[in-house]
Design a protein around this motif. Sequence first.
Motif, PDB file in Angstrom:
ATOM      1  N   ASN A 293      39.832  40.135  48.153  1.00  0.00           N
ATOM      2  CA  ASN A 293      40.426  38.960  48.564  1.00  0.00           C
ATOM      3  C   ASN A 293      39.319  37.965  49.227  1.00  0.00           C
ATOM      4  O   ASN A 293      37.996  38.529  49.215  1.00  0.00           O
ATOM      5  N   LYS A 294      39.750  36.885  49.945  1.00  0.00           N
ATOM      6  CA  LYS A 294      38.693  36.054  50.708  1.00  0.00           C
ATOM      7  C   LYS A 294      37.906  36.967  51.842  1.00  0.00           C
ATOM      8  O   LYS A 294      36.742  36.386  52.027  1.00  0.00           O
ATOM      9  N   ASP A 295      38.385  37.745  52.450  1.00  0.00           N
ATOM     10  CA  ASP A 295      37.838  38.577  53.238  1.00  0.00           C
ATOM     11  C   ASP A 295      36.788  39.753  52.743  1.00  0.00           C
ATOM     12  O   ASP A 295      36.304  40.388  53.535  1.00  0.00           O
ATOM     13  N   GLN A 316      47.726  37.049  49.993  1.00  0.00           N
ATOM     14  CA  GLN A 316      46.278  36.973  50.379  1.00  0.00           C
ATOM     15  C   GLN A 316      45.819  35.556  50.878  1.00  0.00           C
ATOM     16  O   GLN A 316      46.560  34.668  50.607  1.00  0.00           O
ATOM     17  N   GLY A 318      44.644  32.042  51.176  1.00  0.00           N
ATOM     18  CA  GLY A 318      44.429  31.079  50.019  1.00  0.00           C
ATOM     19  C   GLY A 318      45.392  31.440  48.895  1.00  0.00           C
ATOM     20  O   GLY A 318      45.269  30.591  48.038  1.00  0.00           O
ATOM     21  N   TYR A 322      39.698  37.497  43.734  1.00  0.00           N
ATOM     22  CA  TYR A 322      38.353  37.229  43.151  1.00  0.00           C
ATOM     23  C   TYR A 322      38.020  38.437  42.436  1.00  0.00           C
ATOM     24  O   TYR A 322      38.029  39.497  42.814  1.00  0.00           O
ATOM     25  N   GLY A 375      32.858  31.505  48.888  1.00  0.00           N
ATOM     26  CA  GLY A 375      33.495  31.288  50.136  1.00  0.00           C
ATOM     27  C   GLY A 375      33.957  32.798  50.756  1.00  0.00           C
ATOM     28  O   GLY A 375      35.265  32.724  51.202  1.00  0.00           O
ATOM     29  N   ILE A 376      33.566  33.656  50.094  1.00  0.00           N
ATOM     30  CA  ILE A 376      33.924  35.336  50.532  1.00  0.00           C
ATOM     31  C   ILE A 376      32.990  35.806  51.827  1.00  0.00           C
ATOM     32  O   ILE A 376      31.909  35.508  51.548  1.00  0.00           O
ATOM     33  N   GLU A 421      37.483  33.236  40.168  1.00  0.00           N
ATOM     34  CA  GLU A 421      38.982  33.188  40.932  1.00  0.00           C
ATOM     35  C   GLU A 421      40.069  33.847  40.041  1.00  0.00           C
ATOM     36  O   GLU A 421      39.710  33.915  38.616  1.00  0.00           O
TER      37      GLU A 421
END
Length: 492
Positions: A293-295, A316, A318, A322, A375-376, A421
């Motif tokens: 995920n984004k984190d 998640q 957004g 990914y 952006g992760i 993505e």
Amino acid sequence: MQYLLKKTVLLVALCSVGSAYAANQTINADIAVIGSGWAGIMSAYDSASHGKKVVILEKMAFPGGASMLCGGQYAIQGSDLQKAKGVPYDPPQSLVQDLIANGHLKNDLTTLKLLAENSPRVANWVISTFHPTFIDQKLQYRAEFRFDRSLYLKGYCSGFYPKVQSAVEKAGAKLLLNTRAEELIVKNGRVTGVKAKRGGDTVTVHAKAVLLATGGYGANKAMLVEPLKSALYYGPQSSTGDGHRMAVKVGAQLENMEYGKRYPNGIESAPGTATSIIQGNYRAWKEAGFLVNKDGKRVVNEKASNHNILTVLEKQPGGLLYLVMDEPTWNKFVEGIKTQGVTDENLKKWLAANGSSAPIFAHGATLEEAAAHAGINAANLKATLARYNELVRAGKDEDFGRPKAFMLREAKTEGPYYIVEQKPRFATTMGSVIVDDHLRVLNKAKKPIRGLYAAGEVINAVHGDDSSPGMNISWCTTSGKLSSEFMRADMK
């Protein structure tokens, strides 16, 4: 996409010979098939090869419908080929149980019984009649099934379709392109034909039976509800619900209209439009790809069911995941997505944007650099990669249960790295005209509307609220063949 465009040109060429049409034409036939997608073409071939006069009405300039975008995964449950490939026992009960579980008890039981009891026989018929070839000769694992059932058609549906189309023409069926069915003809309570439009002209087909093989309604926003309405669409523009509308007008009932098949593996290739990358993903799981995920954290078994992955994805930040890849995995991923129409030009453009715009195809010489472009959280992602490799060495995914067969090697600890993505996409709708056990369309009193039958996606409630891998082809093929058998029997 270039691959599909080439197939479309070929199909138009196949169907253009002798296709000069007369204005305001009237045709008499045994069977009128509305729609030339997978279900319609299978039904037309079977009926024509048994001596019936068949007319196929197709509103587009080329045949095929959703078949032109279908990934080609075919679940061959119970067939001789499945047995030959190492699964000797896969009874109808197992398919019913799997589909009910995946469809969350919302399946139409009448059509589900037809599918389970007849799909092995119909798969044998398809294989012996049309001799399809498959990309990977080994049955593929799918979390939705207790037995391995899936094979991919070589060239996918659009590559296999011309072979079936050629057989249909040789059998004597007549295909009318650019001919949009608009109204069913009813006389004394019986459907006796179809009125259609070709440009400004009228085409009237009188028939003993009419088959609705018109597909779904994914391209018709007015017929969709959330979350489908806002999901990325990648289906054909021909899926506008024409068959549903015509059936309702003559008294039919509908069910499951709020559902559609959403996948967790799309990219936003254009605003509001998806491209499937499922073939790339499948190759990535056989290498060292994993989802975060984004984190920067893994949150799901990458080989879980599509429904389970989608459920996790939507929770998640957004609303997306990914796919993280080292260079060998990326190379295999690219091989896969190119089979689905992604071009070198597309890749060059997306990589040049490097995460600054959709679709996100971020990359970097180091993991930290690729993470920054996507952006992760880079620190978490680095720890996740290390943990993934630890699980591979241990031979067991203790965190999420990814099968050992899809954790064969560690991800490389040196770049370059690529991050792509993963967004929800859909093309297939579940909403259905209600039919009986002979695929006859039912009215509100649950009585058959005489002369009117349906097959394929227009009766997709067989799947419940979510279709399983390879079952759309299986259902379109099975219902197409059965509709022909039922219509011919009812004419005796």
